[in-house]
Design an enzyme around this catalytic site. Sequence first.
Site, PDB file in Angstrom:
ATOM      1  N   ASP A  11      30.090 -52.283 100.433  1.00 15.37           N
ATOM      2  CA  ASP A  11      30.502 -51.109 101.192  1.00 15.37           C
ATOM      3  C   ASP A  11      29.989 -49.876 100.425  1.00 15.37           C
ATOM      4  O   ASP A  11      29.693 -49.962  99.222  1.00 15.37           O
ATOM      5  CB  ASP A  11      32.038 -51.115 101.280  1.00 15.37           C
ATOM      6  CG  ASP A  11      32.575 -49.813 101.801  1.00 15.37           C
ATOM      7  OD1 ASP A  11      32.297 -49.506 102.969  1.00 15.37           O
ATOM      8  OD2 ASP A  11      33.237 -49.097 101.034  1.00 15.37           O
ATOM      9  N   ASP A  13      31.090 -45.900 100.933  1.00 17.84           N
ATOM     10  CA  ASP A  13      32.099 -44.882 100.588  1.00 17.84           C
ATOM     11  C   ASP A  13      33.317 -45.543  99.957  1.00 17.84           C
ATOM     12  O   ASP A  13      33.940 -46.425 100.560  1.00 17.84           O
ATOM     13  CB  ASP A  13      32.555 -44.133 101.848  1.00 17.84           C
ATOM     14  CG  ASP A  13      31.469 -43.261 102.449  1.00 17.84           C
ATOM     15  OD1 ASP A  13      30.289 -43.590 102.283  1.00 17.84           O
ATOM     16  OD2 ASP A  13      31.810 -42.251 103.088  1.00 17.84           O
ATOM     17  N   ASP A 178      36.276 -51.589  99.694  1.00 20.14           N
ATOM     18  CA  ASP A 178      37.461 -50.840  99.259  1.00 20.14           C
ATOM     19  C   ASP A 178      38.524 -50.738 100.344  1.00 20.14           C
ATOM     20  O   ASP A 178      39.537 -50.080 100.132  1.00 20.14           O
ATOM     21  CB  ASP A 178      37.058 -49.415  98.846  1.00 20.14           C
ATOM     22  CG  ASP A 178      36.642 -48.568 100.035  1.00 20.14           C
ATOM     23  OD1 ASP A 178      35.989 -49.106 100.955  1.00 20.14           O
ATOM     24  OD2 ASP A 178      36.976 -47.374 100.059  1.00 20.14           O
TER      25      ASP A 178
HETATM   26  O1  LIG Z   1      33.436 -44.000 107.367  1.00 24.39           O
HETATM   27  C1  LIG Z   1      32.287 -43.883 106.916  1.00 24.39           C
HETATM   28  O2  LIG Z   1      31.509 -42.998 107.338  1.00 24.39           O
HETATM   29  C2  LIG Z   1      31.759 -44.821 105.859  1.00 24.39           C
HETATM   30  O3  LIG Z   1      32.709 -45.649 105.275  1.00 24.39           O
HETATM   31  P1  LIG Z   1      32.311 -46.988 104.491  1.00 24.39           P
HETATM   32  O4  LIG Z   1      31.058 -46.740 103.672  1.00 24.39           O
HETATM   33  O5  LIG Z   1      33.507 -47.190 103.621  1.00 24.39           O
HETATM   34  O6  LIG Z   1      32.105 -48.050 105.531  1.00 24.39           O
HETATM   35 MG   LIG Z   2      34.642 -47.860 102.070  1.00 24.54          MG
END
Ligand SMILES: O=C(O)COP(=O)(O)O
Ligand SMILES: [Mg+2]
Length: 222
Positions: A11, A13, A178
């Site tokens: 993942d 973010d 996460d």
């Molecule tokens: O919500 C987003 O834009 C990205 O979130 P993620 O990288 O945790 O999938």
């Molecule tokens: Mg994430």
Amino acid sequence: MSQAADLVFFDLDGTLVETAPEILDATNATLAELGQRPVGQTQIEAWIGHGTQNLLAKALAWAQGAPIEAVAADPALPAHYAVFQRHYARCCGTRSRLYPGVRSALERLRQRGARLAVLTNKERAYTLPVLDAHGLTPLFDDIVCGDSHPRRKPDPMGLLAVLSASGLERKQALMVGDSSTDIATARAAGVAVWALPYGYNHGQPIADSHPDRVIESLAELP
Ligand SMILES: O=C(O)COP(=O)(O)O
Ligand SMILES: [Mg+2]
């Protein structure tokens, strides 16, 4: 999963990169332009994970004291999202930072021949600048974004497309994330999932979502 995985999905973010500070900047610049009150970083952290359009709708609902359904049905939402896109394109990669141990763990996995993929709900227009800003792009064999396939996480479509193209088995793959969304995605694909407690899980403790393991940092990956 106890032995080393041959294909590892990450993942973005809250797992590889702390992105909330620059998403906060983009969101508050948008709200200011729309004449709305600003949000705080803790609120942003609870809204990350379902893509930027969903995040903006939640921010507008909060700022206006309106139900999310009303904001989602507002004909002005696409115009408001266009404002956010302009600000996020400018803020992307400016105030995010890698979590400790991320680069060394990715380099170590690559050195032992693992195939690495990003699996994020962030749209491609913002995923690539974030990865580039931190020098991560060359470390990944596949980059699957929120708009790469008709359905995003928790649908396993993106994960299964990479798995199938790799010719590897489900048991050779590991998802690292996460949020409860990452755990649901891995479960739907029949792939093991490890989770970090430091990211963004909609304000909930990650252990409540029952990943196969909670690890403190990517340094614990086999
Ligand atoms: O919500 C987003 O834009 C990205 O979130 P993620 O990288 O945790 O999938
Ligand atoms: Mg994430």
